[in-house]
Design a protein around this motif. Structure first.
Motif, PDB file in Angstrom:
ATOM      1  N   UNK A 347       0.830  -1.208   0.000  1.00 10.90           N
ATOM      2  CA  UNK A 347       0.000   0.000   0.000  1.00 10.90           C
ATOM      3  C   UNK A 347       0.863   1.255   0.000  1.00 10.90           C
ATOM      4  N   UNK A 348       1.982   1.203   0.704  1.00  5.43           N
ATOM      5  CA  UNK A 348       2.900   2.342   0.677  1.00  5.43           C
ATOM      6  C   UNK A 348       3.388   2.626  -0.731  1.00  5.43           C
ATOM      7  N   UNK A 349       3.726   1.564  -1.451  1.00  3.94           N
ATOM      8  CA  UNK A 349       4.173   1.755  -2.837  1.00  3.94           C
ATOM      9  C   UNK A 349       3.027   2.289  -3.699  1.00  3.94           C
ATOM     10  N   UNK A 350       1.838   1.764  -3.478  1.00  2.00           N
ATOM     11  CA  UNK A 350       0.674   2.224  -4.246  1.00  2.00           C
ATOM     12  C   UNK A 350       0.448   3.725  -4.061  1.00  2.00           C
ATOM     13  N   UNK A 351       0.576   4.202  -2.829  1.00  4.56           N
ATOM     14  CA  UNK A 351       0.303   5.609  -2.525  1.00  4.56           C
ATOM     15  C   UNK A 351       1.561   6.482  -2.591  1.00  4.56           C
ATOM     16  N   UNK A 352       2.672   5.874  -3.000  1.00  8.08           N
ATOM     17  CA  UNK A 352       3.937   6.599  -3.145  1.00  8.08           C
ATOM     18  C   UNK A 352       4.332   7.277  -1.831  1.00  8.08           C
ATOM     19  N   UNK A 353       4.228   6.493  -0.774  1.00 11.72           N
ATOM     20  CA  UNK A 353       4.639   6.953   0.555  1.00 11.72           C
ATOM     21  C   UNK A 353       5.902   6.210   0.962  1.00 11.72           C
ATOM     22  N   UNK A 354       6.850   6.897   1.604  1.00 14.02           N
ATOM     23  CA  UNK A 354       8.114   6.253   1.980  1.00 14.02           C
ATOM     24  C   UNK A 354       7.964   5.418   3.257  1.00 14.02           C
TER      25      UNK A 354
END
Length: 435
Positions: A347-354
């Motif tokens: 989900x972090x990758x999906x939302x471009x969150x580090x």
């Protein structure tokens, strides 16, 4: 947005009767105020405003079987008519001691207490009496309770902590006795050379070295390969005791705790939290020759509620559930926790969150950082705490309860359906961080 009107009103009233409105300062870390809960069942908590929370705090770790586990409640209910506190021994106490010495690798003898803080105090006294030395070595970011001799350099600000090569012992609360710092030596964790250098300077004064075998309180950071074994070898070579604080890792990382998982046999260990499935219980376990000085040298340890009937009954029932079918509960937690960790990372990758997900399936932490995974407290402290707090708040608005530093505890009640529900809520929470 959930409403917390009744919690707000109750907290205002509580402040008139309870100091600060709470019974532990840790409970301040809740938004919009310290929340009031009506009941817990399985993986969920129900607050007084009618909000339902999938709970990943779990009482800060004890509720490894979820809230109100029926088998534990049944065992406790059956014990109530037998009495509560005898100021004497009883068969449940012996049965639990037998189980623990069978399960814990480093446990030849155990002694019961009520809280982890109290058990750490006991371990320090034993170590000093056994070695005839005064100093205890601890590590930045490791938490061993709130007493004067332990609440040191737990979360120090980096401008107070001194150089990483020679950390300063930082008291974490007003009112601590200044002299308590005299007997504590502080190091950064996961640096074996630093431990070697400290023993070279102070080896004859060191009674013991205490650590969380996984630095849960500082970021759920695993030990580097060979690090713990190297520290124990140094302790043995210099006549100091190696002390594992398994208050959190004990019975959470497996029936033998972190020491069972990593193949260790500490001289002393402290267990609490998960051992009694939510009921108050702590213990010190260790080598026979070390523990026997409680009797042979009359080293004082007391406590009215030590070994109380209900906590013994709860622990026996909890361990029976955890041992059932060859430890199937742990296999299920590993499977569900791994799914949750991987899902959050995706989900972090999906939302471009580090986002960085670090730890073990039964206890892990989410960080926000573009750096490599932290190896010790100072690297953990450099991660984006504001983003972590914002994520925690967004999760709460979606019905997911994690603590402010974004540590996640799992229980046997967090099954596949709960994990799927959590990931859907986390997806929405991460989307909120962009809004």
């Amino acid at each position: 947005m959930p409403s917390y009107d009744r919690s707000v009103a109750l907290w205002e009233e509580a402040k008139r009767h309870l100091a600060g409105g709470v019974s532990s300062n840790v409970r301040y870390a809740s938004a919009p105020v310290p929340l009031f809960f009506a009941r817990g069942e399985g993986a969920r908590l129900y607050d007084v405003d009618g909000n339902v929370h999938i709970d990943y705090i779990l009482g800060n770790g004890p509720a490894i079987l979820g809230h109100a586990p029926p088998a534990v409640l049944k065992a406790v209910a059956e014990s109530l008519a037998d009495g509560q506190v005898f100021a004497a021994q009883h068969e449940r106490e012996l049965a639990l001691a037998q189980a623990l010495t069978r399960l814990i690798p480093g446990a030849e003898l155990v002694r019961f207490a009520t809280s982890g803080t109290e058990a750490v105090h006991m371990a320090f006294r034993i170590a000093r009496a056994f070695t005839g030395r005064r100093k205890i070595v601890k590590f930045e970011g490791h938490y061993h309770g709130w007493t004067d001799q332990t609440y040191i350099s737990v979360r120090p600000s980096l401008n107070e902590a001194g150089p990483a090569s020679e950390p300063v012992a930082v008291p974490e609360s007003p009112g601590m006795a200044p002299g308590a710092l005299d007997d504590v030596l502080v190091l950064g964790w996961n640096d074996l050379a630093a431990v070697e250098a400290l023993f070279a300077r102070h080896g004859g004064d060191i009674a013991g070295v205490i650590m969380e075998p996984v630095m849960v309180n500082g970021g759920v950071i695993a030990p580097a390969a060979g690090y713990i074994e190297g520290v124990q070898r140094l302790c043995t070579a210099h006549g100091a005791l190696f002390i594992c604080d398994e208050v959190i890792t004990g019975f959470r990382l497996g029936l033998g705790g972190a020491q069972g998982r990593f193949g260790l046999k500490p001289d002393l260990s402290i267990f609490a939290k998960a051992v009694a499935g939510g009921f108050p219980l702590a213990l010190v376990a260790g080598r026979r020759d070390v523990m026997e000085i409680l009797l042979t040298r009359n080293v004082m340890h007391g406590g009215t509620y030590n070994g109380n009937v209900q906590s013994m009954a709860a622990a026996l029932a909890a361990l029976a559930l955890l041992e059932h079918d060859g430890g199937a509960a742990y296999r299920d937690m590993e499977r569900c926790g791994t799914r949750l960790m991987q899902g959050l990372a995706e989900l972090g990758r999906k939302h471009r969150l580090p986002i960085l997900v670090q730890g073990f399936p039964a206890i892990f932490q989410t960080f926000f950082t573009t750096a490599a995974a932290p190896r010790h407290y100072r690297e953990s402290a450099a991660c984006d705490r504001d983003m972590a707090a914002a994520f925690s708040r967004a999760l709460q608005e979606e019905g997911i309860r994690v603590n402010q530093r974004s540590a996640w505890f799992l229980s046997t009640a967090h099954d596949t359906a709960v994990i799927d529900e959590t990931l859907s809520a986390a997806d929405r929470a991460m989307a909120r961080l962009h809004s």
